[in-house]
Design an enzyme around this catalytic site. Sequence first.
Site, PDB file in Angstrom:
ATOM      1  N   SER A  66       0.875  -1.183   0.000  1.00  0.00           N
ATOM      2  CA  SER A  66       0.000   0.000   0.000  1.00  0.00           C
ATOM      3  C   SER A  66       0.902   1.219   0.000  1.00  0.00           C
ATOM      4  CB  SER A  66      -0.854   0.002   1.281  1.00  0.00           C
ATOM      5  OG  SER A  66      -1.372   1.302   1.543  1.00  0.00           O
ATOM      6  N   TYR A  71      -1.895  -2.023  10.373  1.00  0.00           N
ATOM      7  CA  TYR A  71      -1.989  -2.268   8.923  1.00  0.00           C
ATOM      8  C   TYR A  71      -0.778  -1.665   8.207  1.00  0.00           C
ATOM      9  CZ  TYR A  71      -3.968  -1.958   4.149  1.00  0.00           C
ATOM     10  OH  TYR A  71      -4.185  -2.041   2.791  1.00  0.00           O
TER      11      TYR A  71
HETATM   12  P1  NAD Z   1     -11.088  -7.153  -0.094  1.00  0.00           P
HETATM   13  O1  NAD Z   1     -11.481  -7.097   1.336  1.00  0.00           O
HETATM   14  O2  NAD Z   1     -12.097  -6.898  -1.152  1.00  0.00           O
HETATM   15  O3  NAD Z   1     -10.380  -8.548  -0.421  1.00  0.00           O
HETATM   16  C1  NAD Z   1      -9.500  -9.171   0.453  1.00  0.00           C
HETATM   17  C2  NAD Z   1      -9.646 -10.679   0.312  1.00  0.00           C
HETATM   18  O4  NAD Z   1      -8.696 -11.314   1.186  1.00  0.00           O
HETATM   19  C3  NAD Z   1     -11.036 -11.193   0.728  1.00  0.00           C
HETATM   20  O5  NAD Z   1     -11.556 -12.058  -0.260  1.00  0.00           O
HETATM   21  C4  NAD Z   1     -10.765 -11.925   2.032  1.00  0.00           C
HETATM   22  O6  NAD Z   1     -11.660 -13.010   2.282  1.00  0.00           O
HETATM   23  C5  NAD Z   1      -9.344 -12.404   1.819  1.00  0.00           C
HETATM   24  N1  NAD Z   1      -8.671 -12.747   3.068  1.00  0.00           N
HETATM   25  C6  NAD Z   1      -8.725 -12.077   4.262  1.00  0.00           C
HETATM   26  N2  NAD Z   1      -8.003 -12.711   5.186  1.00  0.00           N
HETATM   27  C7  NAD Z   1      -7.473 -13.804   4.582  1.00  0.00           C
HETATM   28  C8  NAD Z   1      -6.642 -14.859   5.032  1.00  0.00           C
HETATM   29  N3  NAD Z   1      -6.222 -14.927   6.314  1.00  0.00           N
HETATM   30  N4  NAD Z   1      -6.276 -15.826   4.159  1.00  0.00           N
HETATM   31  C9  NAD Z   1      -6.729 -15.790   2.866  1.00  0.00           C
HETATM   32  N5  NAD Z   1      -7.528 -14.816   2.396  1.00  0.00           N
HETATM   33  C10 NAD Z   1      -7.901 -13.837   3.242  1.00  0.00           C
HETATM   34  O7  NAD Z   1      -9.901  -6.087  -0.199  1.00  0.00           O
HETATM   35  P2  NAD Z   1      -9.080  -5.504  -1.443  1.00  0.00           P
HETATM   36  O8  NAD Z   1      -9.263  -4.036  -1.417  1.00  0.00           O
HETATM   37  O9  NAD Z   1      -9.318  -6.262  -2.675  1.00  0.00           O
HETATM   38  O10 NAD Z   1      -7.605  -5.786  -0.895  1.00  0.00           O
HETATM   39  C11 NAD Z   1      -6.661  -6.647  -1.525  1.00  0.00           C
HETATM   40  C12 NAD Z   1      -5.272  -6.231  -1.071  1.00  0.00           C
HETATM   41  O11 NAD Z   1      -4.999  -4.906  -1.521  1.00  0.00           O
HETATM   42  C13 NAD Z   1      -5.102  -6.206   0.450  1.00  0.00           C
HETATM   43  O12 NAD Z   1      -3.832  -6.706   0.790  1.00  0.00           O
HETATM   44  C14 NAD Z   1      -5.196  -4.735   0.774  1.00  0.00           C
HETATM   45  O13 NAD Z   1      -4.525  -4.414   1.964  1.00  0.00           O
HETATM   46  C15 NAD Z   1      -4.513  -4.134  -0.443  1.00  0.00           C
HETATM   47  N6  NAD Z   1      -4.819  -2.725  -0.660  1.00  0.00           N
HETATM   48  C16 NAD Z   1      -6.090  -2.318  -0.941  1.00  0.00           C
HETATM   49  C17 NAD Z   1      -6.334  -0.961  -1.135  1.00  0.00           C
HETATM   50  C18 NAD Z   1      -7.705  -0.442  -1.448  1.00  0.00           C
HETATM   51  O14 NAD Z   1      -7.863   0.779  -1.524  1.00  0.00           O
HETATM   52  N7  NAD Z   1      -8.698  -1.284  -1.650  1.00  0.00           N
HETATM   53  C19 NAD Z   1      -5.296  -0.035  -1.023  1.00  0.00           C
HETATM   54  C20 NAD Z   1      -4.018  -0.492  -0.743  1.00  0.00           C
HETATM   55  C21 NAD Z   1      -3.779  -1.837  -0.564  1.00  0.00           C
END
Ligand code: NAD
Length: 249
Positions: free
Chosen positions: A140, A153
């Site tokens: 991130s 986080y």
């Molecule tokens: P999301 O919540 O839509 O998806 C996350 C997925 O991870 C879910 O399907 C969840 O069930 C799964 N998950 C959670 N814990 C788990 C575990 N212990 N083992 C296996 N799977 C698990 O979120 P997203 O926005 O798609 O996030 C994906 C990645 O991108 C994350 O690492 C998040 O930190 C990162 N990210 C997202 C953003 C944003 O703005 N959405 C920004 C920066 C980084």
Amino acid sequence: MMKLADKVAIVTGAASGIGREIARVFASEGAKVVAADINYDGVLALSKEIESGAVAVKADVSKKDDVIRMVKEAIDRYGRVDILVNNAGIQTVRRFLDLKEDEWRKVIDVNLTGAFLCSQMVAREMVDRAVEGSIVNISSIHGYIPRIMKIHYDASKSGLIMLTKETALELAPYHIRVNCIAPGIIDTPMNQEVLAIPEKKKSMIERVPLKRIGEAMDVANAALFLVSQESSYITGAVIPVDGGLSLHP
Ligand code: NAD
């Protein structure tokens, strides 16, 4: 010519948001996808949509036995692993002074220890089979830009950046590349609550130089580049996918 023909890709957190889109984009380029998540119904539904071949695995990336089973499933089904995307992640919002040890540990366990376990298991397979693979970690911009209320986080995401650089160094002799994507604000279920508040969404868009919230596809396209032949001389890189947000946070 498909960019990932005959490649086998494990994507963690593939049931939702960014991970789901990465799995779909890789599949559209010919990859066989191992879609892993704690949400089994989610990855099962995804695997049925994918025509190039996919297997759904219920796995908690923070549990070593689950990670071992996930990698075994990939090998049993497809015989090798070429690509790993460490995407699974969770977040909570808590003031530092109120953050309990359990909550700190949970977030570090999933976001950072999970990526460590998956990277190590997959890299060992790659080395054993002389696969010149590629690993992508989803960090991130808050892995390097501090803020309040998300110290657990952001510390996990900062750790992922160093995990990227050090594994890139240690795995380079085996021609395994490791890179990192640092997304800004992406429209996924993780951000659903905050983006549902019109004033909040408007002020977020205002802060982004390119004046829009990112889509999961924006991150998936960067991931595709990082696992394809086109990035064959890139390792240890951290690529922001943030519409310029990290230029003046
Ligand atoms: P999301 O919540 O839509 O998806 C996350 C997925 O991870 C879910 O399907 C969840 O069930 C799964 N998950 C959670 N814990 C788990 C575990 N212990 N083992 C296996 N799977 C698990 O979120 P997203 O926005 O798609 O996030 C994906 C990645 O991108 C994350 O690492 C998040 O930190 C990162 N990210 C997202 C953003 C944003 O703005 N959405 C920004 C920066 C980084």
